[in-house]
Design an enzyme around this catalytic site. Structure first.
Site, PDB file in Angstrom:
ATOM      1  N   LYS A  75       0.779  -1.333  -0.366  1.00 59.20           N
ATOM      2  CA  LYS A  75      -0.060  -0.088   0.124  1.00 59.20           C
ATOM      3  C   LYS A  75       0.836   1.462   0.068  1.00 59.20           C
ATOM      4  O   LYS A  75       2.247   1.255   0.783  1.00 59.20           O
ATOM      5  CB  LYS A  75      -0.943   0.077   1.129  1.00 59.20           C
ATOM      6  CG  LYS A  75      -1.922  -0.782   1.490  1.00 59.20           C
ATOM      7  CD  LYS A  75      -2.686  -1.045   2.339  1.00 59.20           C
ATOM      8  CE  LYS A  75      -3.417  -0.032   2.704  1.00 59.20           C
ATOM      9  NZ  LYS A  75      -4.557   0.018   3.822  1.00 59.20           N
TER      10      LYS A  75
HETATM   11  O1  G3P Z   1      -6.506   2.140   5.905  1.00 60.83           O
HETATM   12  C1  G3P Z   1      -7.773   3.145   5.535  1.00 60.83           C
HETATM   13  C2  G3P Z   1      -8.665   2.873   6.206  1.00 60.83           C
HETATM   14  O2  G3P Z   1      -8.837   1.906   7.391  1.00 60.83           O
HETATM   15  C3  G3P Z   1      -9.313   3.617   6.799  1.00 60.83           C
HETATM   16  O3  G3P Z   1     -10.796   3.683   7.618  1.00 60.83           O
HETATM   17  O4  G3P Z   1     -11.561   3.735   9.717  1.00 60.83           O
HETATM   18  O5  G3P Z   1      -9.971   5.156   9.898  1.00 60.83           O
HETATM   19  O6  G3P Z   1     -11.974   5.901   8.189  1.00 60.83           O
HETATM   20  P1  G3P Z   1     -11.032   4.861   8.204  1.00 60.83           P
END
Ligand code: G3P
Length: 224
Positions: free
Chosen positions: A86
């Site tokens: 990533k």
């Molecule tokens: O890797 C990105 C993703 O995990 C973001 O999720 O819930 O932290 O917005 P969040």
């Protein structure tokens, strides 16, 4: 083939959903790994044990320049797991993505907040693209709209990148990106559970049990 991922490094949750869903792999980021308290050396073999050695594990680079990111990616590719690297879509990240793709390293372009940004990552050859649906919504924009527009550009230009939206806070966001035709998705465990937890389901199942037991007691269907 549609790919379903869990956005977690929580081994208990990975085991739970591996039992009831066709989990293709997991996605992680530096915050998820830091929060889990375990490093890759411990996590990777345990995930492979739970999901099998074909499981795909997305691991984000933490290097701060393109050379460091590419070196990190090469090290990750030497590990005996199916790792997708990533890379956040910044100017430096795009340099790293281009270089990684000349070496055939599988790449997920992450931290995508706009259609334009995602489109450029796709042009640079990223295999997967991760728009952050809820984070976009939280900024007052339209996360699922970004996903739909990006999917239509990928289709129109026949680009290889597969959308793998991340960052969900409700099941409607999930439904909207599925309707947009994405080829993959990564779900936090809580949202994965909500997808099959319609409030009408358990009462319906309870009613079946009551009706059955009133006539046949504890017999199983084939015993009736
Ligand atoms: O890797 C990105 C993703 O995990 C973001 O999720 O819930 O932290 O917005 P969040």
């Amino acid at each position: 083939m549609f790919e379903l991922y869990l956005d977690t490094a929580d081994l208990g949750q990975i085991s739970r959903f591996a039992a009831c869903l066709p989990v293709h792999g997991i996605t992680t980021n530096p915050s998820i790994l830091a929060g889990s308290g375990i490093g890759l050396a411990e996590l990777l073999p345990k995930v492979a044990e739970i999901l099998g050695d074909k499981a795909v594990i997305h691991v984000q680079v933490v290097g701060e320049d393109a050379d460091a990111m590419v070196r990190e990616a090469l090290h990750l590719q030497e590990l005996p797991y199916r790792i997708v690297v990533k890379v956040p879509v910044t100017e430096i990240g795009l340099i790293a993505i281009k270089r990684m793709k000349t070496r055939n390293i599988p790449v997920l372009a992450t931290a995508i907040y706009s259609v334009q940004q995602g489109f450029l990552a796709a042009l640079c050859g990223a295999d997967y693209l991760a728009p952050y649906v809820n984070r976009i919504d939280a900024m007052g924009a339209n996360g699922t709209g970004v996903v739909a527009d990006l999917q239509s550009l990928l289709d129109r230009h026949r680009l290889v990148g597969k959308l793998l939206p991340a960052s969900f806070k409700n099941t409607q966001q999930v439904l909207e990106v599925l309707k947009a035709g994405v080829g993959a998705i990564t779900l936090p465990p809580g949202i994965a559970a909500e997808l099959f937890a319609h409030p009408a389901v358990q009462p319906a199942v309870n009613r079946f049990t009551q009706d059955w037991q009133a006539v046949f007691g504890r017999k199983l269907s084939f015993e009736s």
